[in-house]
Design a protein around this motif. Structure first.
Motif, PDB file in Angstrom:
ATOM      1  N   THR A  36      15.509  -2.955  -0.772  1.00  0.00           N
ATOM      2  CA  THR A  36      16.473  -2.700   0.299  1.00  0.00           C
ATOM      3  C   THR A  36      17.904  -2.663  -0.222  1.00  0.00           C
ATOM      4  O   THR A  36      18.801  -2.259   0.499  1.00  0.00           O
ATOM      5  N   ARG A  37      18.098  -3.100  -1.471  1.00  0.00           N
ATOM      6  CA  ARG A  37      19.423  -3.082  -2.095  1.00  0.00           C
ATOM      7  C   ARG A  37      19.308  -2.409  -3.460  1.00  0.00           C
ATOM      8  O   ARG A  37      18.231  -2.376  -4.043  1.00  0.00           O
ATOM      9  N   THR A  38      20.400  -1.892  -3.952  1.00  0.00           N
ATOM     10  CA  THR A  38      20.392  -1.273  -5.274  1.00  0.00           C
ATOM     11  C   THR A  38      20.646  -2.304  -6.366  1.00  0.00           C
ATOM     12  O   THR A  38      20.255  -2.106  -7.514  1.00  0.00           O
ATOM     13  N   PRO A  84      20.987  -4.598 -11.419  1.00  0.00           N
ATOM     14  CA  PRO A  84      20.333  -3.460 -10.770  1.00  0.00           C
ATOM     15  C   PRO A  84      18.875  -3.783 -10.432  1.00  0.00           C
ATOM     16  O   PRO A  84      18.162  -4.413 -11.218  1.00  0.00           O
ATOM     17  N   LEU A  85      18.457  -3.347  -9.255  1.00  0.00           N
ATOM     18  CA  LEU A  85      17.062  -3.522  -8.839  1.00  0.00           C
ATOM     19  C   LEU A  85      16.307  -2.219  -9.044  1.00  0.00           C
ATOM     20  O   LEU A  85      16.894  -1.140  -8.934  1.00  0.00           O
ATOM     21  N   PRO A  86      15.004  -2.324  -9.312  1.00  0.00           N
ATOM     22  CA  PRO A  86      14.204  -1.093  -9.370  1.00  0.00           C
ATOM     23  C   PRO A  86      14.105  -0.497  -7.970  1.00  0.00           C
ATOM     24  O   PRO A  86      14.256  -1.205  -6.969  1.00  0.00           O
ATOM     25  N   THR A  87      13.855   0.781  -7.898  1.00  0.00           N
ATOM     26  CA  THR A  87      13.711   1.447  -6.598  1.00  0.00           C
ATOM     27  C   THR A  87      12.555   0.850  -5.818  1.00  0.00           C
ATOM     28  O   THR A  87      12.664   0.632  -4.611  1.00  0.00           O
ATOM     29  N   TYR A  88      11.465   0.572  -6.513  1.00  0.00           N
ATOM     30  CA  TYR A  88      10.282  -0.031  -5.893  1.00  0.00           C
ATOM     31  C   TYR A  88      10.019  -1.365  -6.570  1.00  0.00           C
ATOM     32  O   TYR A  88      10.086  -1.474  -7.794  1.00  0.00           O
ATOM     33  N   LEU A  89       9.726  -2.370  -5.758  1.00  0.00           N
ATOM     34  CA  LEU A  89       9.539  -3.719  -6.280  1.00  0.00           C
ATOM     35  C   LEU A  89       8.161  -4.218  -5.858  1.00  0.00           C
ATOM     36  O   LEU A  89       7.925  -4.528  -4.697  1.00  0.00           O
ATOM     37  N   GLU A 100       0.807  -1.226   0.000  1.00  0.00           N
ATOM     38  CA  GLU A 100       0.000   0.000   0.000  1.00  0.00           C
ATOM     39  C   GLU A 100       0.835   1.269   0.000  1.00  0.00           C
ATOM     40  O   GLU A 100       0.377   2.309  -0.455  1.00  0.00           O
ATOM     41  N   THR A 101       2.066   1.199   0.521  1.00  0.00           N
ATOM     42  CA  THR A 101       2.893   2.408   0.608  1.00  0.00           C
ATOM     43  C   THR A 101       4.232   2.184  -0.083  1.00  0.00           C
ATOM     44  O   THR A 101       4.663   1.055  -0.287  1.00  0.00           O
ATOM     45  N   GLU A 102       4.898   3.291  -0.416  1.00  0.00           N
ATOM     46  CA  GLU A 102       6.222   3.204  -1.034  1.00  0.00           C
ATOM     47  C   GLU A 102       7.209   2.501  -0.116  1.00  0.00           C
ATOM     48  O   GLU A 102       8.057   1.747  -0.581  1.00  0.00           O
ATOM     49  N   GLU A 103       7.108   2.753   1.176  1.00  0.00           N
ATOM     50  CA  GLU A 103       8.025   2.123   2.123  1.00  0.00           C
ATOM     51  C   GLU A 103       7.892   0.602   2.099  1.00  0.00           C
ATOM     52  O   GLU A 103       8.869  -0.118   2.275  1.00  0.00           O
ATOM     53  N   GLN A 104       6.689   0.113   1.872  1.00  0.00           N
ATOM     54  CA  GLN A 104       6.458  -1.332   1.866  1.00  0.00           C
ATOM     55  C   GLN A 104       7.011  -2.012   0.619  1.00  0.00           C
ATOM     56  O   GLN A 104       7.260  -3.217   0.637  1.00  0.00           O
ATOM     57  N   VAL A 105       7.201  -1.285  -0.450  1.00  0.00           N
ATOM     58  CA  VAL A 105       7.673  -1.886  -1.703  1.00  0.00           C
ATOM     59  C   VAL A 105       9.071  -1.406  -2.098  1.00  0.00           C
ATOM     60  O   VAL A 105       9.565  -1.776  -3.161  1.00  0.00           O
ATOM     61  N   VAL A 112       5.509  -3.406 -11.209  1.00  0.00           N
ATOM     62  CA  VAL A 112       6.845  -3.184 -11.765  1.00  0.00           C
ATOM     63  C   VAL A 112       7.330  -4.456 -12.463  1.00  0.00           C
ATOM     64  O   VAL A 112       7.844  -4.400 -13.576  1.00  0.00           O
ATOM     65  N   VAL A 113       7.167  -5.589 -11.807  1.00  0.00           N
ATOM     66  CA  VAL A 113       7.627  -6.853 -12.392  1.00  0.00           C
ATOM     67  C   VAL A 113       6.904  -7.111 -13.706  1.00  0.00           C
ATOM     68  O   VAL A 113       7.533  -7.421 -14.724  1.00  0.00           O
ATOM     69  N   LYS A 114       5.594  -6.962 -13.709  1.00  0.00           N
ATOM     70  CA  LYS A 114       4.824  -7.199 -14.931  1.00  0.00           C
ATOM     71  C   LYS A 114       5.209  -6.194 -16.022  1.00  0.00           C
ATOM     72  O   LYS A 114       5.277  -6.542 -17.199  1.00  0.00           O
ATOM     73  N   GLY A 115       5.460  -4.952 -15.643  1.00  0.00           N
ATOM     74  CA  GLY A 115       5.863  -3.937 -16.614  1.00  0.00           C
ATOM     75  C   GLY A 115       7.223  -4.210 -17.223  1.00  0.00           C
ATOM     76  O   GLY A 115       7.447  -3.973 -18.408  1.00  0.00           O
TER      77      GLY A 115
END
Length: 99
Positions: free
Chosen positions: A73-75, A81-86, A65-70, A90-93
């Motif tokens: 924790t690593r770059t 490289p990981l996306p900022t939010y997971l 529900e929130t940005e903090e939840q998604v 995002v995965v489907k996109g």
């Protein structure tokens, strides 16, 4: 631990994933995403699809529900490289037809 000067192999990432699955499920989400990317980059579409599905299954166990939840924790994981939010969107996109 992997050498930080070279990307981790798919096999190394899979070993890391298995350890994380038992100890840190969010880290396992991040590593499964990295595995999907690594296999896609290697042209192994069936393996990439399997890791995308694994990532999405694991994500279902987390609130989103929130940005903090998604927030990742690593770059990066193993040089991927990981996306900022997971989250599932995002995965489907990022993987389109593989999802």
């Amino acid at each position: 631990m992997t050498n930080q000067t070279r990307p981790a192999s798919a096999e190394e990432l899979e070993s890391i994933f298995q350890r994380e699955l038992a100890t840190d499920r969010w880290a396992a989400v991040e590593t499964s995403y990295a595995l999907a990317v690594r296999h896609r980059d290697l042209g192994d579409w069936p393996a990439s699809r399997e890791w995308v599905e694994q990532c999405l299954r694991l994500l279902k166990g987390f609130p989103s529900e929130t940005e903090e939840q998604v927030a990742a924790t690593r770059t990066s994981v193993g040089g991927v490289p990981l996306p900022t939010y997971l989250h599932s969107g995002v995965v489907k996109g990022r993987f389109g037809d593989l999802t």
